[in-house]
Design a protein around this motif. Structure first.
Motif, mmCIF file in Angstrom:
data_model
loop_
_atom_site.group_PDB
_atom_site.id
_atom_site.type_symbol
_atom_site.label_atom_id
_atom_site.label_comp_id
_atom_site.label_asym_id
_atom_site.label_seq_id
_atom_site.Cartn_x
_atom_site.Cartn_y
_atom_site.Cartn_z
ATOM 1 N N VAL A 98 0.864 -1.177 0.000
ATOM 2 C CA VAL A 98 0.000 0.000 0.000
ATOM 3 C C VAL A 98 0.905 1.232 0.000
ATOM 4 O O VAL A 98 1.593 1.487 0.981
ATOM 5 C CB VAL A 98 -0.911 0.015 1.241
ATOM 6 C CG1 VAL A 98 -1.787 1.257 1.237
ATOM 7 C CG2 VAL A 98 -1.749 -1.249 1.291
ATOM 8 N N PRO A 99 0.941 1.974 -1.104
ATOM 9 C CA PRO A 99 1.923 3.056 -1.223
ATOM 10 C C PRO A 99 1.771 4.158 -0.178
ATOM 11 O O PRO A 99 2.753 4.799 0.178
ATOM 12 C CB PRO A 99 1.682 3.611 -2.637
ATOM 13 C CG PRO A 99 0.380 3.059 -3.082
ATOM 14 C CD PRO A 99 0.129 1.807 -2.323
ATOM 15 N N THR A 100 0.559 4.355 0.322
ATOM 16 C CA THR A 100 0.357 5.467 1.250
ATOM 17 C C THR A 100 0.764 5.122 2.675
ATOM 18 O O THR A 100 0.830 5.996 3.524
ATOM 19 C CB THR A 100 -1.119 5.901 1.248
ATOM 20 O OG1 THR A 100 -1.937 4.738 1.391
ATOM 21 C CG2 THR A 100 -1.486 6.606 -0.041
ATOM 22 N N LEU A 101 1.012 3.843 2.947
ATOM 23 C CA LEU A 101 1.417 3.467 4.309
ATOM 24 C C LEU A 101 2.934 3.332 4.389
ATOM 25 O O LEU A 101 3.610 3.161 3.383
ATOM 26 C CB LEU A 101 0.759 2.136 4.704
ATOM 27 C CG LEU A 101 -0.764 2.135 4.845
ATOM 28 C CD1 LEU A 101 -1.260 0.759 5.259
ATOM 29 C CD2 LEU A 101 -1.230 3.184 5.833
ATOM 30 N N LYS A 105 4.365 -0.338 8.516
ATOM 31 C CA LYS A 105 2.927 -0.638 8.530
ATOM 32 C C LYS A 105 2.578 -1.642 7.446
ATOM 33 O O LYS A 105 1.700 -2.484 7.633
ATOM 34 C CB LYS A 105 2.116 0.654 8.339
ATOM 35 C CG LYS A 105 2.141 1.547 9.566
ATOM 36 C CD LYS A 105 1.427 2.865 9.320
ATOM 37 C CE LYS A 105 1.553 3.754 10.549
ATOM 38 N NZ LYS A 105 1.021 5.099 10.291
ATOM 39 N N ASP A 141 14.657 2.940 6.133
ATOM 40 C CA ASP A 141 13.918 3.540 7.241
ATOM 41 C C ASP A 141 12.486 2.999 7.249
ATOM 42 O O ASP A 141 11.723 3.278 6.333
ATOM 43 C CB ASP A 141 13.905 5.063 7.071
ATOM 44 C CG ASP A 141 13.158 5.741 8.206
ATOM 45 O OD1 ASP A 141 12.674 5.026 9.111
ATOM 46 O OD2 ASP A 141 13.065 6.975 8.189
ATOM 47 N N ARG A 143 9.962 3.920 8.675
ATOM 48 C CA ARG A 143 8.884 4.903 8.796
ATOM 49 C C ARG A 143 8.593 5.616 7.481
ATOM 50 O O ARG A 143 7.645 6.366 7.371
ATOM 51 C CB ARG A 143 9.238 5.939 9.870
ATOM 52 C CG ARG A 143 9.164 5.381 11.284
ATOM 53 C CD ARG A 143 9.864 6.290 12.242
ATOM 54 N NE ARG A 143 11.227 6.546 11.760
ATOM 55 C CZ ARG A 143 12.102 7.325 12.372
ATOM 56 N NH1 ARG A 143 11.767 7.933 13.477
ATOM 57 N NH2 ARG A 143 13.296 7.494 11.874
ATOM 58 N N ALA A 144 9.431 5.367 6.461
ATOM 59 C CA ALA A 144 9.210 6.042 5.173
ATOM 60 C C ALA A 144 7.976 5.476 4.486
ATOM 61 O O ALA A 144 7.686 4.286 4.574
ATOM 62 C CB ALA A 144 10.435 5.830 4.279
ATOM 63 N N ALA A 145 7.235 6.355 3.821
ATOM 64 C CA ALA A 145 6.064 5.896 3.066
ATOM 65 C C ALA A 145 6.544 5.102 1.854
ATOM 66 O O ALA A 145 7.454 5.528 1.151
ATOM 67 C CB ALA A 145 5.221 7.089 2.615
ATOM 68 N N SER A 148 7.051 6.612 -1.635
ATOM 69 C CA SER A 148 8.148 7.523 -1.950
ATOM 70 C C SER A 148 9.439 6.762 -2.250
ATOM 71 O O SER A 148 10.471 7.366 -2.484
ATOM 72 C CB SER A 148 8.377 8.475 -0.770
ATOM 73 O OG SER A 148 8.838 7.752 0.354
ATOM 74 N N LEU A 149 9.375 5.423 -2.234
ATOM 75 C CA LEU A 149 10.592 4.629 -2.406
ATOM 76 C C LEU A 149 10.725 4.095 -3.831
ATOM 77 O O LEU A 149 9.742 3.982 -4.551
ATOM 78 C CB LEU A 149 10.568 3.435 -1.443
ATOM 79 C CG LEU A 149 10.442 3.770 0.036
ATOM 80 C CD1 LEU A 149 10.287 2.499 0.844
ATOM 81 C CD2 LEU A 149 11.669 4.532 0.489
#
Lengths: 505, 336
Positions: A98-101, A105, A141, A143-145, A148-149
């Motif tokens: 899920v790209p937004t998480l 997560k 990381d 915590r990165a969404a 954005s990777l």
């Protein structure tokens, strides 16, 4: 999951797997064995049954007959959930995150660690994700969404997600296709670590050199049957290619030598063109009436080259000449004006408006020319559409039927016809016969020849070597975005030869 | 694995942008882009300061006026909490305003017939029924929520006019009017308390519970959520049911504040609610949501209305200014 324990050294054993779609058999009693802690390469041409077999193992398709034994337990895999419960992890190319998480997560989605009160404990997710990545030797990381990777990190996240679910079997499908070189090295190192930790890996790839680097054993499928299963140390690349292709050339696609006059100014010339992230210093020429084949592995820059010729990816350096005059391909409109047309790879998404009629699709690029005053000239449009349908022998009863009702082959002809209508001098076709039956394939091949005979220059990009060999006058092999070699069709005796050239063996 | 220390090339980012920083490469990236998530707070503070200066003599900053903003926006804020979940799950609910209006008249009529408890239960039951209908049509028949709830908007407001013959239904029960409208709790307006309760519960559920995570996953990538074992249809059904039930509560808040049920209560609110949610930083495409952001989106619009009234603009001018501010805020917050 049901079954009785049975002692084996196998992580997965599939026996006599049959599968048919709509009565068309795809797998004819395939056996497949994956030993514990090994990396097992699964090879075969497109359509050989690899992905069907793997989807059965992932619980996406159910098998018609045959049995699957995971860790000595006979299992029934009727859903992806069953497969996960059996310890089979999948590293999908793109759609399982899920790209937004955030990364953490995603890894724990559906099985989040919780506080005593039942609320989610995201701090714990992040800690556990860090541990997993440390274990994998990866730096990321949590915590990165995910959105954005880059692809390499998506893959790492998917692998971590599978490991967090205690997967003991990982399926990697073309994992290096969209990775940069140093990322590939990192992936191989990770595969080594996972293997050492006792994880068994099924590795699907078209790249021989990778297969020899990472895999221990290999299974080759051809036409829905297993043709060989052996340790890689016992088969040479040439033997493997022979197994993949098979001896019988039962293809309906036959090469005809065509006379091409290469003395004049080439219709299309590329001089040291670099573009986008992949295309590096490509020089090539295509002459009047010539069909140039572009070969290469997935990710070798074929599609990217087509995109740059059509003004989608910007040319960074070098020159593009059409009929000896330099052109600036800054947008698809500029490319059309320069006489180029691209028939894209994914016809359903990029080439057609599926719900619109055959006629409307055909006329789309012609609309400005079909005006009478401010209105569209319907009668002239109808005539043009009918003549295109005739010219390409598109099988449709009524031009006002929606395109989506046509077969794949006829849809492809509509895409080709649509661009013929603009009378391009250079036609670039990206995988023109994907998902098309053999009969239509040979029709498309003869259409391509006719188009070349009319004096156009044609570039055909294809992963299907028999087709590429049938249609091309010359073949340029791309490798890592650059021209690796250029072959006259007369100098290529058979498919095996071309396969070797593509693999760089 | 010797993982890349520089951020690897992505389609939108040329490789040259990579920097050999010691920090995890993404920390920088996130820092650079995340301020956009706080646009609503920045906008709120700026507008607040602007009115404070402009209207310092007109009682804008008086405690009573500020509490008034909370009172007037309570219904929008409460519906925006539920709408945050709906939009985060990549659905939409256009029927909330009409459901609030219908709930206000159903509650008012039931109070007159059978007392306040029955009135509240009738209102909630109405919300539940509409929500089940909305959710069922969307998840079982696969009709887009935009169409289902657009139809429901018409049905609910039509029914509200029909059963009341377009006449207001006065509520004479003081207990109801106090609890749902004009009362106070420990000196605070009860409408403020309702708002705080809904926002607090919504914020915790969205960020700290499995349900909230499933909502975000469903909206962010439905296929991935399915493959992870999430029943995305149930998620969509639930958010639509909750949205309608919460809309019925908002209808009761209208009824309590205005001491009557009337079909016009809530009419057109769906647009204010959606604007509040989007202003608050929830993605219109689903996958991300911010409940507290939605509250501030609602408060920002209330603030603007309030300030413009005090500044002497009439309703038509207020609407224009509010529209401009919404477009500006969303344009600034838009991610490339």
């Amino acid at each position: 999951m049901t079954g009785v324990a049975e002692d084996t050294g196998y992580a997965v054993r599939m026996r006599g797997v049959h599968k048919a779609f709509n009565g068309v058999p795809v797998l004819h009693g395939v056996d497949f064995e994956l030993r514990r802690g090994e990396v097992h390469a699964l090879l075969g041409e497109n359509g050989a049954g690899k992905s069907t077999l793997m989807k059965i193992l992932q619980g996406v398709y159910s098998l018609d007959s045959g049995e699957i034994v995971v860790d000595g337990q006979a299992v029934r895999l009727t859903s992806t959930h069953d497969a996960r419960a059996a310890g089979i992890g999948m590293v999908f190319q793109e759609f399982s995150l899920v790209p937004t998480l955030s990364v953490a997560k995603n890894i724990f989605l559906g099985r989040e660690p919780r506080h005593r009160g039942g609320l989610l404990d995201d701090g714990e997710s992040v800690r556990r994700a860090r541990q997993l990545f440390a274990h994998m030797g990866a730096e990321l990381d949590p915590r990165a969404a995910v959105g954005s990777l880059s692809t390499a990190y998506w893959q790492l996240t998917e692998i971590a997600k599978a490991l967090a679910q205690d997967a003991r079997v990982l399926i990697m499908d073309e994992p290096t296709a969209s990775l940069a070189k140093h990322e590939v090295e990192a992936l191989f190192a990770l595969v080594g670590r996972l293997k050492a930790a006792g994880i068994s890996i099924i590795y699907i790839s078209h790249r021989m050199e990778e297969v020899y680097r990472v895999a221990d054993r290999v299974t080759v499928l051809r036409d829905g049957r297993r043709v060989i299963a052996a340790p890689l140390s016992e088969v040479s690349p040439a033997q493997l290619i022979e197994h993949i292709i098979g001896r019988q050339m039962e293809h309906a696609l036959v090469w005809h030598e065509r006379a091409v006059d290469r003395s004049g100014t080439p219709i299309l010339e590329l001089r040291h063109v670099s573009a986008g992230p992949r295309v590096r210093d490509v020089s090539l020429t295509v002459h009047r009436g010539e069909i140039l084949g572009l070969a290469g592995l997935m990710g070798s820059g074929r599609t990217e080259l087509a995109r740059c010729l059509f003004g989608i990816d910007r040319v960074r350096s070098g020159q593009v000449l059409v009929n000896g005059r330099q052109v600036q391909l800054t947008s698809p409109r500029a490319a059309i004006a320069a006489g180029l047309a691209l028939i894209p790879e994914d016809r359903r998404a990029q080439g057609l408006v599926l719900d619109h009629s055959v006629r409307d699709n055909l006329l789309l690029p012609l609309l400005p020319g079909l005006r009478r005053g401010p209105l569209l000239d319907d009668r002239r449009g109808g005539r043009t559409a009918r003549s295109l349908i005739e010219q390409l022998r598109i099988r449709v009863a009524n031009p006002s039927r929606p395109v989506r009702l046509l077969s794949g082959g006829n849809q492809q002809k509509v895409v080709i016809a649509k661009w013929l209508a603009t009378d391009p001098t250079v036609l670039v076709m990206d995988e023109p016969t994907v998902g098309v039956d053999v009969g239509t394939k040979s029709e498309i091949v003869s259409t391509i020849r006719e188009l070349a005979d009319q004096g156009r220059a044609i570039i055909v990009i294809s992963s299907e070597l028999p087709e590429l060999l049938a249609v091309s006058d010359r073949i340029v092999v791309l490798r890592a975005g650059a021209v690796d070699r250029e072959l006259d069709r007369r100098d290529i005796p058979d498919e095996e030869h071309l396969q070797m050239a593509i693999q760089g063996v | 694995m010797t993982a890349p220390t520089a951020s690897p090339p992505t389609p939108s980012e040329p490789p040259a942008a990579a920097s050999p920083s010691r920090r995890p490469p993404l920390v920088d990236l996130v820092r650079r882009s995340d301020w956009r998530a706080y646009v609503i707070y920045i906008a709120f503070v700026l507008v607040f300061l602007f009115f404070s200066v402009l209207l310092h003599g007109s009682g804008f900053l008086s405690g009573n006026n500020l509490l008034n903003i909370f009172r007037q926006t309570a219904t929008i804020s409460v519906m925006a909490v539920a709408m945050t979940f709906v939009i985060a799950a990549a659905e939409i609910d256009l029927s909330v305003g009409a459901v609030a209006g219908l709930a206000s008249v159903v509650t008012a009529m039931s109070i007159k017939d059978s007392g306040p408890v029955a009135g509240v239960l009738a209102g909630l039951a109405l919300g539940l029924a509409v929500g089940v209908l909305n959710g069922g049509l969307v998840t079982l028949l696969g009709i887009p929520s935009f169409l289902v709830t657009l139809g429901m908007l018409g049905i609910a407001s039509g029914v509200a006019m029909w059963i009341t013959s377009s006449a207001p239904q006065p509520i004479l029960n003081d207990a109801f009017n106090n609890i749902f409208g004009s009362g106070t709790v420990a000196g605070l307006p009860v409408l403020l308390v309702w708002t705080v309760v809904f926002v607090a519960v919504g914020a915790v559920v969205l960020t700290k519970t499995g349900f909230g995570r499933r909502v975000l996953a469903t909206g962010g990538n439905r296929v991935a959520a399915e493959f992870t074992g999430i029943n995305t249809r149930r998620v969509k059904f639930t958010v639509l049911v909750v949205s309608s039930v919460v809309a019925s509560v908002a209808g009761m808040l209208y009824a309590g504040r205005l001491q009557s049920g009337r079909f016009q209560w809530g009419a057109g609110d769906e647009l204010s609610v959606i604007a509040a949610v989007i202003l608050g930083g929830t993605s219109l495409f689903g996958g991300s949501g911010a409940v507290i952001g939605s509250l501030f989106g609602s408060l920002l619009m209330g603030l603007i209305n309030n300030g413009l009234i005090l500044a002497g603009l009439d309703v038509s001018q207020q609407q224009v200014v509010r529209g401009v501010i919404i477009i500006l805020a969303v344009a600034v917050a838009r991610r490339r």
